[in-house]
Design an enzyme around this catalytic site. Structure first.
Site, PDB file in Angstrom:
ATOM      1  N   SER A  96      51.587  25.703 -38.034  1.00 31.71           N
ATOM      2  CA  SER A  96      52.575  24.648 -37.818  1.00 31.71           C
ATOM      3  C   SER A  96      52.422  23.411 -38.695  1.00 31.71           C
ATOM      4  O   SER A  96      53.408  22.756 -39.004  1.00 31.71           O
ATOM      5  CB  SER A  96      52.575  24.255 -36.348  1.00 31.71           C
ATOM      6  OG  SER A  96      51.244  24.095 -35.892  1.00 31.71           O
ATOM      7  N   LYS A 152      57.977  20.082 -38.501  1.00 36.45           N
ATOM      8  CA  LYS A 152      58.854  19.044 -37.938  1.00 36.45           C
ATOM      9  C   LYS A 152      59.900  18.552 -38.935  1.00 36.45           C
ATOM     10  O   LYS A 152      60.931  18.001 -38.532  1.00 36.45           O
ATOM     11  CB  LYS A 152      58.005  17.853 -37.489  1.00 36.45           C
ATOM     12  CG  LYS A 152      57.015  18.183 -36.379  1.00 36.45           C
ATOM     13  CD  LYS A 152      57.628  17.988 -35.010  1.00 36.45           C
ATOM     14  CE  LYS A 152      56.602  18.227 -33.928  1.00 36.45           C
ATOM     15  NZ  LYS A 152      57.144  18.074 -32.582  1.00 36.45           N
TER      16      LYS A 152
END
Lengths: 317, 317
Positions: free
Chosen positions: B306, B56
């Site tokens: 991730s 992110k």
């Protein structure tokens, strides 16, 4: 008294060349978050990413590779319930020879599985030092296998010394290099390499208060055995070896002890901030650094993270 | 219907250049042990080592960097209780502008601490979608801050696309690239990059059965919202975004769903064998691969891990 001849820098470089095909050249990681907390710049040499999950792969690979064909034939043997057992089984497998591993019948199933996974032959014994040694002697007598001890052995020390060689080759301006101390294989190897490459480089060890025989021996300048060690740092329960002690007395600047809560906090800090898995023994040097920040302020510090074999279902937090 | 213009390869390369000073170029790791289990060669792109512990950081940095000075002035805002909140707070801090983060008052203290650590201003709301949106609208109205959504936004997608760019730049002979899918920011960015660099490269997503709106939408070719998602993969609870859905429909080959026990087993496998810490969402693509080994047999597979933000005191094993 027999004069010991330590591995030279050339010997250590040759050992590195010898074992290079069988080990990982592990990465050096940094963490700006931990540096900010510590007040110095830390370079973590990640032996938790090493084959078998620990630096022990180096010493075992080196010791086995150095055996001549005649000696190799009957295989190798050791007593260990830890990373050396798996490391020796793996080194023997690569060499195509048997490895006889004497393990206490109380050893965790996962440790036995690791040894068996590398084709090691497990011989169970009672969980006492006396029975370990007696069983090993019997196995060696019956098989003719060569005993490769976990740390008190020149070829093992020479192998462990290759870890600092990689670190100092990559980070050339370290002021201090740190390692945990249990039997002293990693610390003595690290101290030799550091001494050869830069005699001004300080070698500082971290040790658990609950297994502080290296600290006691270092302070008394006399090898003292560890009686009833008790620490979460299960890689550091063993007593300091004789050769290891000699090298440590000559080339280590300081041994700092830390308590269990300091070890657990440092372990959590590394795992949370760096997202890597380490075994508790690894956290001891950082715990020592954080307990004495002024001593390390503004310095470039190398820390060897010795291994990553920890039961994730039993983390201490 | 409005025609969407997706970021081009040149846009994605420019985004990478733009955010490069603010992000880590994360490593690609392999594990011979996991390859042996999986029957293929896997290249793990480790965004768990990324700034703020998740990919992110890329999208947020890109979206904030692309604002002009006029727009930047009043700051940025979002509603998120996860990694996007910390990523946006950090991107704003680097840009020297305020970040207003709307978070449910039930959000874990550790998530709030991360946002505050980057200087983010937290505005609490009730833990309902309606109150999150109403609160965000109020904050944007009062401050003039620019809303940067967590995934349904071209600049965010463009930023997340830089992760696959690094992976495909390093490993040039992948057959398949995998990512988890929640809101779809990472998956849509990955799919765009893969499509541009090698149209023959298959993009396959993993999704938890308990939050399978992407799978349902993909199958029905119609965006379906997620009602009452329930999975340990807490990064994948959100509903697929509109732009993300469009890109996924066009450029993703398959979405494979897995159950909770498969996710937990894959998470443990990665942590134990690779000695790295991942959040449960990361484990979903490997779980999907292991559940359909024949599909991947002998292939070169890239898997994007991730993020690594998991409460170590609450591991599911």
């Amino acid at each position: 008294m027999k004069i010991l001849t330590y591995p030279s820098l050339e010997d250590i470089i040759a050992a590195h060349k010898r074992i290079e095909p069988f080990i990982h050249h592990t990465p050096v990681l940094t963490s700006s978050a931990i540096d900010a907390i510590a007040g110095c710049k830390i370079f973590f040499k990640c032996e938790n990413f090493q084959k078998v999950g620990a630096f022990k792969a180096r010493g075992a690979a080196n010791a086995v590779s150095k055996l001549n064909d005649e000696k190799k034939k009957a295989g190798v043997a050791t007593h260990s319930s830890g990373n050396h057992a798996a490391a020796l089984a793996r080194a023997a497998k690569i060499a195509g020879i048997p490895a006889y591993i004497v393990m206490p019948d109380t050893a965790p199933e996962i440790k036995k599985k690791a040894v068996k996974g590398y084709g090691g032959i497990i011989i169970e014994c009672k969980p006492t030092q006396a029975d370990r040694e007696a069983t090993l002697e019997r196995v060696v007598g019956e098989t003719g296998a060569i005993f490769i001890p976990p740390y008190d052995h020149m070829d093992v020390i020479e192998g462990q010394a290759t870890c600092a060689l990689e670190l100092l080759d990559k980070i050339t301006d370290l002021d201090i290099i740190m390692a945990p101390v249990g039997g002293g294989g990693l610390l003595s190897g690290t101290a030799l390499t550091a001494h050869y490459i830069n005699p001004g480089l300080q070698v500082i060890a971290g040790e658990p208060e609950g297994a502080d025989d290296a600290y006691q021996s270092f302070t008394a300048k006399k090898l003292m055995p560890m009686i009833r060690p008790n620490t979460i740092a299960d890689g550091l329960l063993t007593s300091l070896g004789k050769i290891n002690f000699q090298i440590i007395i000559e080339h280590v600047a300081e041994i700092i002890t830390v308590d269990e809560s300091q070890i657990i906090a440092a372990m959590r800090l590394i795992m949370e901030r760096m997202k890597i898995i380490i075994e508790p023994s690894c956290a001891v040097p950082l715990a020592a650094l954080l307990a004495h920040k002024h001593r390390f302020s503004g310095k470039n510090v190398g820390i060897i993270l010795s291994g990553g074999n920890v039961d994730l279902s039993k983390l201490p937090f």
